[in-house]
Scaffold this active site. Structure first.
Site, PDB file in Angstrom:
ATOM      1  N   THR A 192       8.474  -7.170  53.556  1.00  0.00           N
ATOM      2  CA  THR A 192       9.973  -6.894  53.427  1.00  0.00           C
ATOM      3  C   THR A 192      10.244  -5.413  52.723  1.00  0.00           C
ATOM      4  OG1 THR A 192      10.592  -8.032  51.620  1.00  0.00           O
ATOM      5  CG2 THR A 192      10.622  -9.078  53.813  1.00  0.00           C
ATOM      6  N   ASP A 193      11.568  -4.789  52.888  1.00  0.00           N
ATOM      7  CA  ASP A 193      11.988  -3.719  52.225  1.00  0.00           C
ATOM      8  C   ASP A 193      12.761  -4.377  50.935  1.00  0.00           C
ATOM      9  OD1 ASP A 193      14.317  -4.542  53.413  1.00  0.00           O
ATOM     10  OD2 ASP A 193      14.271  -2.980  54.776  1.00  0.00           O
ATOM     11  N   ALA A 194      13.728  -3.461  50.126  1.00  0.00           N
ATOM     12  CA  ALA A 194      14.191  -3.754  48.953  1.00  0.00           C
ATOM     13  C   ALA A 194      15.351  -4.740  49.464  1.00  0.00           C
ATOM     14  CB  ALA A 194      14.852  -2.754  48.471  1.00  0.00           C
TER      15      ALA A 194
ATOM     16  N   ILE B 289      14.340  -7.449  54.295  1.00  0.00           N
ATOM     17  CA  ILE B 289      14.034  -7.314  55.841  1.00  0.00           C
ATOM     18  C   ILE B 289      12.846  -6.729  56.139  1.00  0.00           C
ATOM     19  CG2 ILE B 289      14.956  -5.931  57.758  1.00  0.00           C
ATOM     20  CD1 ILE B 289      16.957  -7.586  56.837  1.00  0.00           C
TER      21      ILE B 289
END
Length: 139
Positions: free
Chosen positions: A20-22, A25
């Protein structure tokens, strides 16, 4: 596993933090990794192990990807990936793959053309008969 269950093969993948990103997601490129893992597990379910193919200098390489992102997957979700062969040619095949959320929502849909190659020569190779036999059994 029965043949009808392999016509549309289903594999589950958990979304890890590293995917995921920060914001929690799934980063879009990681969907390609999920799809690759599902195709590998589908081959394994057919009794085809890629390490054995490598010993014969046979490989399947992605030639084309068409992917649509419909909704995001999130950290810790258990995703279902559905895979099926929608086209089978002498030296290539096309997979239709869909990533589905735990609630049943379609997150990603993809068409992926995979070519069979002689890994030593890096040239197209007719799909070996023992593999083609397994593919035609479920198409």
């Amino acid at each position: 596993m029965a043949e009808d269950k392999l016509a549309i093969f289903e594999h589950q993948i958990r979304v890890y933090y590293e995917d995921t990103d920060a914001g929690g997601i799934v980063y879009y490129a990681n969907y390609l990794k999920f799809l690759e893992r599902a195709r590998t597990e589908w081959l394994r379910a057919l009794g085809i192990e890629q390490d054995e193919l490598l010993e014969r200098s046979v490989g399947f390489v992605v030639k084309r990807v068409e992917m649509d992102n419909h909704a995001p997957a999130r950290f810790n979700e258990l995703l279902r990936i559905q895979s099926e062969i929608v086209e089978l040619k002498r030296a290539s095949l096309m997979f239709k793959q869909t990533i589905v959320s735990p609630s049943g929502q379609r997150l990603v849909s993809a068409l992926i053309r995979v070519a069979c190659v002689d890994l030593r020569a890096m040239k197209p190779l007719a799909i070996p008969a023992f593999i083609l036999e397994e593919f035609t059994r479920v198409v």
